[in-house]
Design an enzyme around this catalytic site. Structure first.
Site, PDB file in Angstrom:
ATOM      1  N   ASN A 237       0.861  -1.188   0.000  1.00  0.00           N
ATOM      2  CA  ASN A 237       0.000   0.000   0.000  1.00  0.00           C
ATOM      3  C   ASN A 237       0.894   1.235   0.000  1.00  0.00           C
ATOM      4  OD1 ASN A 237      -1.928   1.975   0.375  1.00  0.00           O
ATOM      5  ND2 ASN A 237      -2.353   1.443   2.511  1.00  0.00           N
ATOM      6  N   TRP A 238       0.931   1.924  -1.140  1.00  0.00           N
ATOM      7  CA  TRP A 238       1.831   3.065  -1.263  1.00  0.00           C
ATOM      8  C   TRP A 238       1.307   4.314  -0.552  1.00  0.00           C
ATOM      9  CZ3 TRP A 238       4.064   3.285  -6.940  1.00  0.00           C
ATOM     10  CH2 TRP A 238       4.739   2.089  -7.212  1.00  0.00           C
ATOM     11  N   LYS A 239       0.046   4.302  -0.159  1.00  0.00           N
ATOM     12  CA  LYS A 239      -0.574   5.452   0.508  1.00  0.00           C
ATOM     13  C   LYS A 239      -0.365   6.724  -0.350  1.00  0.00           C
ATOM     14  CE  LYS A 239      -0.086   3.123   4.903  1.00  0.00           C
ATOM     15  NZ  LYS A 239       0.135   3.221   6.356  1.00  0.00           N
TER      16      LYS A 239
ATOM     17  N   HIS B  20      -9.315   0.677   5.355  1.00  0.00           N
ATOM     18  CA  HIS B  20      -7.998   0.880   5.965  1.00  0.00           C
ATOM     19  C   HIS B  20      -8.125   1.790   7.183  1.00  0.00           C
ATOM     20  CE1 HIS B  20      -3.821   2.223   6.460  1.00  0.00           C
ATOM     21  NE2 HIS B  20      -3.486   1.126   5.808  1.00  0.00           N
TER      22      HIS B  20
ATOM     23  N   GLU C 102      -6.551   4.249   8.202  1.00  0.00           N
ATOM     24  CA  GLU C 102      -6.453   5.689   7.928  1.00  0.00           C
ATOM     25  C   GLU C 102      -7.726   6.223   7.309  1.00  0.00           C
ATOM     26  OE1 GLU C 102      -1.687   5.056   7.460  1.00  0.00           O
ATOM     27  OE2 GLU C 102      -2.910   5.336   5.654  1.00  0.00           O
TER      28      GLU C 102
ATOM     29  N   GLU D 116      -5.019  -5.070  10.974  1.00  0.00           N
ATOM     30  CA  GLU D 116      -4.117  -3.963  11.292  1.00  0.00           C
ATOM     31  C   GLU D 116      -4.186  -3.655  12.787  1.00  0.00           C
ATOM     32  OE1 GLU D 116      -4.053  -0.638   8.088  1.00  0.00           O
ATOM     33  OE2 GLU D 116      -6.153  -1.035   8.559  1.00  0.00           O
TER      34      GLU D 116
ATOM     35  N   GLY E 113       2.946   3.526  14.500  1.00  0.00           N
ATOM     36  CA  GLY E 113       3.341   4.885  14.851  1.00  0.00           C
ATOM     37  C   GLY E 113       3.161   5.246  16.323  1.00  0.00           C
TER      38      GLY E 113
ATOM     39  N   SER F 276       3.631  -3.504  11.253  1.00  0.00           N
ATOM     40  CA  SER F 276       4.906  -3.054  10.682  1.00  0.00           C
ATOM     41  C   SER F 276       5.743  -4.262  10.268  1.00  0.00           C
ATOM     42  CB  SER F 276       5.659  -2.198  11.704  1.00  0.00           C
ATOM     43  OG  SER F 276       4.926  -1.028  11.984  1.00  0.00           O
TER      44      SER F 276
ATOM     45  N   GLY G 293       3.189  -1.222   4.285  1.00  0.00           N
ATOM     46  CA  GLY G 293       3.153   0.216   4.073  1.00  0.00           C
ATOM     47  C   GLY G 293       4.501   0.741   3.624  1.00  0.00           C
ATOM     48  N   GLY G 294       5.239   1.347   4.559  1.00  0.00           N
ATOM     49  CA  GLY G 294       6.500   2.013   4.229  1.00  0.00           C
ATOM     50  C   GLY G 294       7.502   1.147   3.501  1.00  0.00           C
TER      51      GLY G 294
END
Length: 252
Positions: free
Chosen positions: A9-11, A96, A98, A168, A174, A214, A235-236
């Site tokens: 997921n590149w967000k 998601h 977010e 998730e 974070g 993560s 993600g990242g």
């Protein structure tokens, strides 16, 4: 049997040249990869057509990061299931954390989106998971149960087998907190048991459940080795070909 999946997921990251470069790197990797998993990416919606063209002759499937619960109409900025299907994308991420946090998305919204995606022949990646406050209050099992039942349990047995679920742990994203592989496995097993209670064990054993915490190159193998974890929603680490390819390689 259920599929092993690594989804990126590149967000809201990468300008077009940067996105194009990353796609080309991933396409080159995928062309020579013997990875024992399916590879999905969800770039920003503007890049969906470019992604589909770039990965045309590879094993990489393209998803969007969200889709509308409405078929069409006056919904400025939204992307419909028909639009997603018309450019050859495989499906969409739905619910998601977010989207829930910043856009007020609920499991009732997710239920409509999941059903619409399936009706259009798309694959939904449905996300759920508890917050730090819910985890500390010991509510995590009930929260995930309510989310799963509200969003998915209006589906038929044949339909739910086509859904990919991504757990998730919002509390571990974070916050400085870390979910152990055992904690992740507990929730994955819990989700699978809910599906088994509703639809039967045979159906539950066909549903892929991904871990959306993560995941990194140094912990992917341990996480993916858990019996009810079928891959990751990344993600990242999906934004760096070195990291993403090592996570994919954790299934070899």
């Amino acid at each position: 049997m259920r599929k092993n999946i690594v989804a990126g997921n590149w967000k809201m990251n990468k300008d077009f040249p940067g996105a194009q470069s990353l796609m080309e790197e991933l396409a080159a990797y995928a062309a020579n990869s013997s990875a024992n998993c399916e590879i999905y990416i969800a770039p920003p919606a503007l890049y969906t057509v470019t992604a589909k063209n770039t990965f045309e002759n590879t094993k990489v499937e393209v998803f969007t990061q969200d889709m509308s619960e409405h078929e069409s109409g006056a919904y400025t900025g939204e992307i419909s299931a028909d639009m997603i299907k018309s450019v050859g994308a495989k499906g969409s991420i739905i619910g998601h954390s977010e989207r829930r946090q910043y856009h007020g998305e609920t499991d009732s919204h997710c239920n409509k989106k999941v059903k619409l995606a399936l009706d259009k022949g798309l694959t939904p990646i449905y996300c759920n998971g508890e917050t730090l406050e819910q985890r500390k209050a010991g509510q995590h099992l009930d929260v995930v149960k309510n989310q799963t039942e509200t969003a998915l349990f209006t589906l038929s047995a044949d339909e739910i087998k086509k859904v990919v679920i991504a757990y998730e742990p919002v509390w571990a994203i974070g916050t400085g907190e870390t979910a152990t592989p055992e904690q992740a496995q507990e929730i994955h097993a819990h989700i699978r048991s809910l599906i088994a209670a509703k639809y039967g064990q045979e159906v539950a054993d066909e549903v892929s459940i991904l871990y959306g915490g993560s995941v990194k190159p140094d912990n992917a193998k341990e996480i993916f080795s858990q019996p009810d974890i079928d891959g990751g929603l990344i993600g990242g680490a999906a934004l760096k070909i070195e990291d993403f390819s090592k996570i994919i390689g954790a299934f070899n």
